[in-house]
Design an enzyme around this catalytic site. Structure first.
Site, mmCIF file in Angstrom:
data_model
loop_
_atom_site.group_PDB
_atom_site.id
_atom_site.type_symbol
_atom_site.label_atom_id
_atom_site.label_comp_id
_atom_site.label_asym_id
_atom_site.label_seq_id
_atom_site.Cartn_x
_atom_site.Cartn_y
_atom_site.Cartn_z
ATOM 1 N N LYS A 170 19.707 32.771 37.939
ATOM 2 C CA LYS A 170 21.079 33.289 38.303
ATOM 3 C C LYS A 170 20.928 34.589 38.724
ATOM 4 C CE LYS A 170 23.193 30.459 34.573
ATOM 5 N NZ LYS A 170 23.430 30.572 33.169
ATOM 6 N N GLN A 220 24.286 33.385 27.202
ATOM 7 C CA GLN A 220 23.351 32.119 27.480
ATOM 8 C C GLN A 220 23.279 31.352 26.303
ATOM 9 O OE1 GLN A 220 22.178 31.463 30.803
ATOM 10 N NE2 GLN A 220 21.469 29.743 30.068
ATOM 11 N N ASP A 233 32.369 31.245 32.559
ATOM 12 C CA ASP A 233 31.909 29.732 32.269
ATOM 13 C C ASP A 233 32.604 29.229 31.396
ATOM 14 O OD1 ASP A 233 30.014 27.823 32.642
ATOM 15 O OD2 ASP A 233 28.427 28.708 31.465
#
Ligand code: NAD
Length: 266
Positions: free
Chosen positions: A49, A93, A116
């Site tokens: 990323k 994450q 996300d």
């Protein structure tokens, strides 16, 4: 041999498009990635990323916290990022250490910065799958889609997005009685389980489109999907490889969401 959907190539195309758009912006979009602990896979995904972000001219901040971080400490970091106007996107994450409930934490991210998933954005993996299908002109509407896996981040949102686009959707999971019977009937089969080569040639039929979301490390250090690519690709019409399919699409889609988040916060 089936036709292969090339996620790597599309990742490059999307990166060029995003780079062109970001070049025109005075203030650059900024993503904060929070990592708690040091799960090796997470570190690899975060590196990808960061590399993609740098390539397109976005700013990416990697906030690393020890695995014993308290929920209250994490909440206070998120709350600071929520009110920091220079930050446009926040991701945490996964997986998180067991003492922290992921849903509670994800729900505490400002919806406009929650790139996300959540209220404004599709999770990056779901968006990546949809973009891949769209760019290769594979219609979803009216199709029978079977999704294997019902996780909050991948299986469920992907199934919902398929329903919203006019598919008839079946969701299979660890308690599904006859997996082969379900998978064989699919026009589009999406596999998001996390078990190497779960889907064999006996689960598929001709003319199918197979999307392999799984990422599994083998004993010899290779990455493989949930689908036995070698044998399944001899039967089905279209398939995504691992690596080089959904993975690179997830990274590109995350930054598409980041740019949307940036515009939303202008
Ligand atoms: P998860 O562990 O949260 O969910 C797995 C799901 O699979 C569960 O719903 C479970 O019911 C189901 N399942 C388990 N065993 C099964 C079986 N034998 N038959 C049918 N269903 C079964 O995992 P996740 O976060 O949804 O991730 C799934 C996979 O996708 C993992 O390999 C992960 O690494 C990968 N992943 C890839 C990307 C990408 O960008 N390519 C992104 C996210 C996750």
């Amino acid at each position: 041999m089936s036709k292969i959907l090339d996620g790597k190539k599309l990742n490059t195309e999307i990166s060029l498009d995003l780079e062109r758009k970001i070049k025109k912006l005075k203030v650059k979009p900024r993503l904060a990635i929070i990592q708690i602990g040091s799960v090796a896979e997470s570190t690899v995904y975060i590196k990808r990323k960061i590399a993609f972000g740098e390539k397109i001219g976005a700013k990416v901040e990697h906030i690393k916290l020890p695995s014993k971080t308290k929920k209250s400490e994490l909440s206070s970091i998120i709350s600071k990022l929520n009110s920091d106007k220079s930050v446009h996107g926040i991701i945490v994450q996964l997986p998180l250490p067991k003492h922290i409930n992921p849903n509670e934490i994800l729900n505490s991210i400002d919806e406009k910065k929650r790139v996300d998933g959540g209220k404004y954005f599709l999770p990056a993996t779901t968006l990546g799958i949809l973009t891949l299908l769209e760019r290769y002109k594979i219609n979803i509407s009216g199709k029978k889609v079977v999704v294997i896996g019902r996780s909050e981040l991948v299986g469920k949102p992907t199934a919902l997005a398929m329903i919203n686009r006019g598919a008839t959707v079946t969701v299979c999971h660890s308690q599904t009685k006859d997996l082969k019977k379900e998978t064989k009937q699919a026009d589009i089969l999406v596999v998001a389980v996390g078990k190497a080569r779960l889907i064999t040639k006996n689960h598929v039929s001709r003319n199918q489109v197979v999307i392999d979301v799984g990422i599994n490390a083998t004993a010899d250090g290779k990455l493989v999907g949930d689908v036995d690519f070698k044998n399944v690709s001899k039967i089905v019409r279209v398939i995504t490889p691992v690596p080089g399919g959904v993975g690179p699409m997830t990274v590109a889609s995350l930054f598409e969401n980041l740019l949307e988040a940036y515009y939303l916060q202008l």
